[in-house]
Motif scaffolding. Sequence first.
Motif, PDB file in Angstrom:
ATOM      1  N   ALA A 146       0.060   4.727  -6.204  1.00  0.00           N
ATOM      2  CA  ALA A 146       0.654   4.435  -4.899  1.00  0.00           C
ATOM      3  C   ALA A 146      -0.383   4.306  -3.786  1.00  0.00           C
ATOM      4  O   ALA A 146      -0.011   4.230  -2.608  1.00  0.00           O
ATOM      5  N   ILE A 147      -1.667   4.288  -4.099  1.00  0.00           N
ATOM      6  CA  ILE A 147      -2.696   4.152  -3.064  1.00  0.00           C
ATOM      7  C   ILE A 147      -2.481   2.847  -2.298  1.00  0.00           C
ATOM      8  O   ILE A 147      -2.359   1.772  -2.892  1.00  0.00           O
ATOM      9  N   ASP A 148      -2.457   2.949  -0.984  1.00  0.00           N
ATOM     10  CA  ASP A 148      -2.233   1.789  -0.120  1.00  0.00           C
ATOM     11  C   ASP A 148      -3.572   1.323   0.443  1.00  0.00           C
ATOM     12  O   ASP A 148      -4.102   1.921   1.387  1.00  0.00           O
ATOM     13  N   VAL A 149      -4.124   0.273  -0.135  1.00  0.00           N
ATOM     14  CA  VAL A 149      -5.444  -0.193   0.295  1.00  0.00           C
ATOM     15  C   VAL A 149      -5.400  -0.910   1.643  1.00  0.00           C
ATOM     16  O   VAL A 149      -6.448  -1.269   2.182  1.00  0.00           O
ATOM     17  N   GLN A 156      -6.579   6.186   2.881  1.00  0.00           N
ATOM     18  CA  GLN A 156      -6.803   5.791   1.486  1.00  0.00           C
ATOM     19  C   GLN A 156      -7.522   6.898   0.721  1.00  0.00           C
ATOM     20  O   GLN A 156      -7.176   7.201  -0.429  1.00  0.00           O
ATOM     21  N   VAL A 157      -8.520   7.485   1.358  1.00  0.00           N
ATOM     22  CA  VAL A 157      -9.287   8.551   0.699  1.00  0.00           C
ATOM     23  C   VAL A 157      -8.380   9.729   0.367  1.00  0.00           C
ATOM     24  O   VAL A 157      -8.417  10.270  -0.747  1.00  0.00           O
ATOM     25  N   LEU A 158      -7.539  10.124   1.315  1.00  0.00           N
ATOM     26  CA  LEU A 158      -6.607  11.225   1.051  1.00  0.00           C
ATOM     27  C   LEU A 158      -5.634  10.866  -0.063  1.00  0.00           C
ATOM     28  O   LEU A 158      -5.302  11.703  -0.912  1.00  0.00           O
ATOM     29  N   GLY A 159      -5.168   9.609  -0.065  1.00  0.00           N
ATOM     30  CA  GLY A 159      -4.233   9.174  -1.092  1.00  0.00           C
ATOM     31  C   GLY A 159      -4.829   9.169  -2.476  1.00  0.00           C
ATOM     32  O   GLY A 159      -4.100   9.282  -3.479  1.00  0.00           O
TER      33      GLY A 159
END
Length: 346
Positions: A146-149, A156-159
């Motif tokens: 589910a990372i949202d680029v 993004q880093v937290l995801g």
Amino acid sequence: MKAGQARSAASDWVHRYARSQPGYRGAYFSGSTVGLPDGTELPPTSDVDVHIATTADSHPVRAGKLRHQGALLEISYVPWAELASAQAVLGSYHLAGCFRTDTLIDDPTGRLRALLTEVAPRYATAPWVRRRCEDARRRVETRLAAIDVSAPFHEQVLGWLFPTGVTCHVLLAAALRNPTVRLRYPAARAVLADYGHPGVYPELLGLLGCADLPAERVQHHLDALAVTFDATARVARTPFFFSSDLTPGARPIAVDGSQALVDAGDHREAVFWIVATFARCHTVLAADAPRLADAHRPAFREAVADLLGITSGDDLVRRAAGTVRHLPRLWHTAEAVMAANPEITG
């Protein structure tokens, strides 16, 4: 402060402030202090986790860290629906351990006691242990997917960071140990050492990206984080669920706790929380002080690149895919831990 004094302070806070909150249904202890003898001295980097069961969607007291009677408390709100049944709790790797033993602070409805009565005898049975390990593994897979680029880089880093770190929780669940947040890597290292798999630990650090870091590089970025942290704590206004982790009162954990790890030779183990705190600071700065965010962004980008080897969203996606490919090997180790764990019953 001793553990018993801290728990008494937590109980007092619950009865003074939580019981009158709309939707309040009860409270119980969680985290690393559960089971500690009353006379155990708590380090400055330790807090007492308190879970408030509630039916409310909002709360007059924000979740997070606060001081009460000298104790540092970490208040979390648990939706009442998540505690609907013993089966739901037994299958949740982050909830089940709270009902392994009597952690209850207040139980006006009687449901928490009923859960304890049902969960505790079955907590260490093999099917439920496996179910919780699967719960942790599934969290790694779904959240990395589910990372949202398109999001800001700090988001993004937290995801990517937190689900990558849940690889440790797969092992902690197999060993029936607390799925700690900040200290998940040293906790996973201890499990692997205790069960005869120390060679797997560098693989976990490799997934994070910090397997071969020297201490001086980690120290450099921790020093930079301290500057960003103090700047963030001065300007923070917008509430986030982690806001209380970015206050002067939380500095002994957020910054000094990482320094204690570095000083003890666990500099690689400090990387997870250094990066998490750095990225959370930038979440706050983006909302409350964009110009200050610009000034501190180079230090954050340098830390992520140097400590984790990540410079872009594409890097995060590639690393996420690598972690997912590694999960079968991690699962093999988790199964070995479960098979050797003398506490697990058929």
